[in-house]
Design a protein around this motif. Structure first.
Motif, PDB file in Angstrom:
ATOM      1  N   ILE A 148       0.709  -1.250   0.339  1.00 53.94           N
ATOM      2  CA  ILE A 148       0.003   0.085  -0.252  1.00 53.94           C
ATOM      3  C   ILE A 148       1.120   1.434  -0.107  1.00 53.94           C
ATOM      4  CG2 ILE A 148      -1.965  -0.839   1.211  1.00 53.94           C
ATOM      5  CD1 ILE A 148      -0.287   0.185   3.706  1.00 53.94           C
ATOM      6  N   ALA A 149       2.516   0.762  -0.170  1.00 51.75           N
ATOM      7  CA  ALA A 149       3.064   2.288   0.243  1.00 51.75           C
ATOM      8  C   ALA A 149       4.468   2.109  -0.354  1.00 51.75           C
ATOM      9  CB  ALA A 149       3.167   2.502   1.343  1.00 51.75           C
ATOM     10  N   SER A 150       5.638   2.735  -0.715  1.00 52.34           N
ATOM     11  CA  SER A 150       6.793   2.265  -1.087  1.00 52.34           C
ATOM     12  C   SER A 150       7.324   4.099  -1.012  1.00 52.34           C
ATOM     13  CB  SER A 150       6.467   1.993  -2.678  1.00 52.34           C
ATOM     14  OG  SER A 150       5.962   2.774  -3.932  1.00 52.34           O
ATOM     15  N   ILE A 151       8.501   3.630  -0.923  1.00 57.14           N
ATOM     16  CA  ILE A 151      10.130   4.670  -1.328  1.00 57.14           C
ATOM     17  C   ILE A 151      10.338   3.772  -1.918  1.00 57.14           C
ATOM     18  CG2 ILE A 151       9.615   5.575   0.985  1.00 57.14           C
ATOM     19  CD1 ILE A 151      11.838   3.362   2.429  1.00 57.14           C
ATOM     20  N   ASN A 152      11.165   5.108  -2.309  1.00 55.55           N
ATOM     21  CA  ASN A 152      12.926   4.703  -3.190  1.00 55.55           C
ATOM     22  C   ASN A 152      14.305   5.025  -2.674  1.00 55.55           C
ATOM     23  OD1 ASN A 152      11.730   3.546  -6.082  1.00 55.55           O
ATOM     24  ND2 ASN A 152      10.752   5.702  -5.873  1.00 55.55           N
ATOM     25  N   LEU A 153      14.975   3.938  -2.165  1.00 47.39           N
ATOM     26  CA  LEU A 153      16.046   4.273  -1.847  1.00 47.39           C
ATOM     27  C   LEU A 153      17.408   4.496  -2.921  1.00 47.39           C
ATOM     28  CD1 LEU A 153      16.448   2.985   1.621  1.00 47.39           C
ATOM     29  CD2 LEU A 153      16.067   5.606   0.754  1.00 47.39           C
ATOM     30  N   SER A 154      18.513   5.095  -2.877  1.00 45.66           N
ATOM     31  CA  SER A 154      19.672   5.151  -4.353  1.00 45.66           C
ATOM     32  C   SER A 154      20.567   4.872  -3.316  1.00 45.66           C
ATOM     33  CB  SER A 154      19.610   6.136  -4.423  1.00 45.66           C
ATOM     34  OG  SER A 154      20.522   7.158  -3.117  1.00 45.66           O
ATOM     35  N   LYS A 155      21.739   3.519  -4.169  1.00 47.04           N
ATOM     36  CA  LYS A 155      22.691   2.931  -3.866  1.00 47.04           C
ATOM     37  C   LYS A 155      23.418   3.316  -2.534  1.00 47.04           C
ATOM     38  CE  LYS A 155      26.777   0.303  -5.477  1.00 47.04           C
ATOM     39  NZ  LYS A 155      27.811   0.686  -6.651  1.00 47.04           N
ATOM     40  N   SER A 156      23.471   4.978  -2.505  1.00 45.30           N
ATOM     41  CA  SER A 156      24.650   5.885  -2.002  1.00 45.30           C
ATOM     42  C   SER A 156      23.087   5.962  -0.511  1.00 45.30           C
ATOM     43  CB  SER A 156      24.986   7.015  -2.426  1.00 45.30           C
ATOM     44  OG  SER A 156      23.697   7.559  -2.812  1.00 45.30           O
ATOM     45  N   MET A 157      22.454   5.739  -0.842  1.00 48.25           N
ATOM     46  CA  MET A 157      21.859   5.690   0.348  1.00 48.25           C
ATOM     47  C   MET A 157      21.843   4.843   1.088  1.00 48.25           C
ATOM     48  SD  MET A 157      17.466   7.915   0.579  1.00 48.25           S
ATOM     49  CE  MET A 157      17.132   8.894   2.238  1.00 48.25           C
ATOM     50  N   VAL A 158      21.442   3.278   0.342  1.00 44.57           N
ATOM     51  CA  VAL A 158      21.734   2.455   1.386  1.00 44.57           C
ATOM     52  C   VAL A 158      22.697   2.479   1.824  1.00 44.57           C
ATOM     53  CG1 VAL A 158      21.895  -0.327   1.148  1.00 44.57           C
ATOM     54  CG2 VAL A 158      20.055   1.645  -0.197  1.00 44.57           C
ATOM     55  N   ASP A 159      23.666   3.140   1.392  1.00 46.50           N
ATOM     56  CA  ASP A 159      25.039   2.807   1.554  1.00 46.50           C
ATOM     57  C   ASP A 159      25.015   4.140   3.664  1.00 46.50           C
ATOM     58  OD1 ASP A 159      26.537   0.981   0.157  1.00 46.50           O
ATOM     59  OD2 ASP A 159      27.126   2.360  -1.093  1.00 46.50           O
ATOM     60  N   VAL A 160      24.718   4.794   3.135  1.00 48.24           N
ATOM     61  CA  VAL A 160      24.628   5.750   4.607  1.00 48.24           C
ATOM     62  C   VAL A 160      24.272   5.402   5.707  1.00 48.24           C
ATOM     63  CG1 VAL A 160      23.719   7.882   5.052  1.00 48.24           C
ATOM     64  CG2 VAL A 160      24.539   7.535   3.224  1.00 48.24           C
ATOM     65  N   LEU A 161      22.063   5.095   5.222  1.00 48.23           N
ATOM     66  CA  LEU A 161      22.113   3.824   5.909  1.00 48.23           C
ATOM     67  C   LEU A 161      22.008   2.339   6.659  1.00 48.23           C
ATOM     68  CD1 LEU A 161      17.782   4.072   4.477  1.00 48.23           C
ATOM     69  CD2 LEU A 161      18.939   6.181   5.794  1.00 48.23           C
ATOM     70  N   MET A 162      22.717   2.173   6.713  1.00 49.75           N
ATOM     71  CA  MET A 162      23.328   0.796   6.628  1.00 49.75           C
ATOM     72  C   MET A 162      24.557   1.553   7.385  1.00 49.75           C
ATOM     73  SD  MET A 162      22.722  -2.590   5.678  1.00 49.75           S
ATOM     74  CE  MET A 162      21.082  -3.028   4.150  1.00 49.75           C
ATOM     75  N   HIS A 163      25.898   2.654   6.878  1.00 48.83           N
ATOM     76  CA  HIS A 163      26.423   3.041   8.106  1.00 48.83           C
ATOM     77  C   HIS A 163      25.784   2.836   9.259  1.00 48.83           C
ATOM     78  CE1 HIS A 163      30.085   4.783   9.244  1.00 48.83           C
ATOM     79  NE2 HIS A 163      29.735   5.717   9.429  1.00 48.83           N
ATOM     80  N   ARG A 164      25.136   3.903   9.666  1.00 51.63           N
ATOM     81  CA  ARG A 164      24.705   4.830  10.568  1.00 51.63           C
ATOM     82  C   ARG A 164      24.193   4.007  11.177  1.00 51.63           C
ATOM     83  NH1 ARG A 164      23.208  10.898   7.520  1.00 51.63           N
ATOM     84  NH2 ARG A 164      25.290  10.930   7.329  1.00 51.63           N
ATOM     85  N   ILE A 165      23.251   2.880  10.884  1.00 53.78           N
ATOM     86  CA  ILE A 165      22.876   1.868  12.049  1.00 53.78           C
ATOM     87  C   ILE A 165      23.825   1.516  12.859  1.00 53.78           C
ATOM     88  CG2 ILE A 165      20.236   2.233  11.079  1.00 53.78           C
ATOM     89  CD1 ILE A 165      20.968  -0.887  10.116  1.00 53.78           C
TER      90      ILE A 165
END
Length: 259
Positions: A148-165
């Motif tokens: 029912i909902a969606s977002i788009n994540l770029s490759k660079s954003m995935v890297d940033v989120l992985m790093h920060r968590i």
């Protein structure tokens, strides 16, 4: 034994390697003009489907339905990479040549020869029998809930989120969907440390939704561009956005209750 050459696409070989943190035991299926692969991690909260035209990894040479089994794909990949040496001068590039040896009595592939196309060098890799491979829990055509909902994540954003968590040793990842915003939250329940970031939803949601997954599952996500789809039935779909005809989709099961 009979020998058969494998026609392959390097991008496909590399893509399969990116999902080995989930599992390294694979049963490649040649059927319906495609090479199909599916699997899950040990806890079953991260699953995947990988489908591609069979010329990406053609181990039959025809339309015969057949399987090719790897007990540990990472070991094969290391041998394969030994002969994968590109050069600006194409005539000097080294590439792996893959052949399988087939037992005439059982019609099963038992050995893969990994050879250099430049030198007389050869590795032999033992292939597995389907009986020793853990069968995936995800079906070839799973019944999916409504997303029912969606977002788009770029490759660079995935890297940033992985790093920060990872910086806070998060053990849970939560997506809070409200109107036009998805709040991404990584949380360490032991230390109460938290990281959050607002991400724009593709479409507005009528009612607030909160879904939580294990951070260990989220960290298994290969780095890539994704369309992420949310449902209210304990499942998140991660679709890689690609243009090479290789279709990799991952699913993560959510946790009931709040964390």
């Amino acid at each position: 034994m009979n020998s058969k050459n494998i026609v392959y696409n390097k991008n496909y070989i590399e893509t399969v390697n990116t999902i080995t943190p989930i599992t390294s035991q694979f049963i490649f299926e040649n059927k319906e003009g495609k090479v199909k692969l599916r699997g899950n991690n040990e806890s079953g909260n991260c699953l995947f489907l990988l489908n591609a035209p069979k010329e990406n990894f053609d181990f039959t040479g025809d339309d015969t339905e057949s399987n090719l089994c790897f007990l540990d794909y990472t070991k094969f990949y290391k041998l394969y990479k030994e002969f994968d040496n590109p050069n600006e001068d194409a005539t000097k590039s080294e590439q792996a040549v893959l052949d399988i040896q087939i037992n005439e009595d059982t019609n099963e592939a038992v050995i893969m020869d990994i050879q250099s196309n430049k030198t007389k060098c050869n590795f032999k890799y033992r292939l597995a029998n389907t009986d020793v491979i853990k069968k995936p829990i995800i079906k070839e055509n799973p019944k999916l809930p409504e997303f029912i909902a969606s977002i788009n994540l770029s490759k660079s954003m995935v890297d940033v989120l992985m790093h920060r968590i990872s910086m806070i040793d998060a053990n849970y990842v939560t997506f809070e969907l409200n109107e036009k915003t998805c709040k991404f939250i990584g949380k360490n329940n032991m230390t109460m440390q938290e990281y959050s970031e607002d991400i724009k939803l593709d479409t507005e949601v009528d009612n607030p939704i909160k879904v939580t997954i294990k951070a260990d599952a989220f960290k298994l996500l290969p780095t890539a561009d994704y369309a992420i789809n949310f449902s209210e039935q304990h499942l998140i779909r991660f679709e890689q956005q690609r243009t090479d005809g290789i279709d990799l989709t991952l699913f993560m099961t959510t946790i009931k209750g709040e964390n």
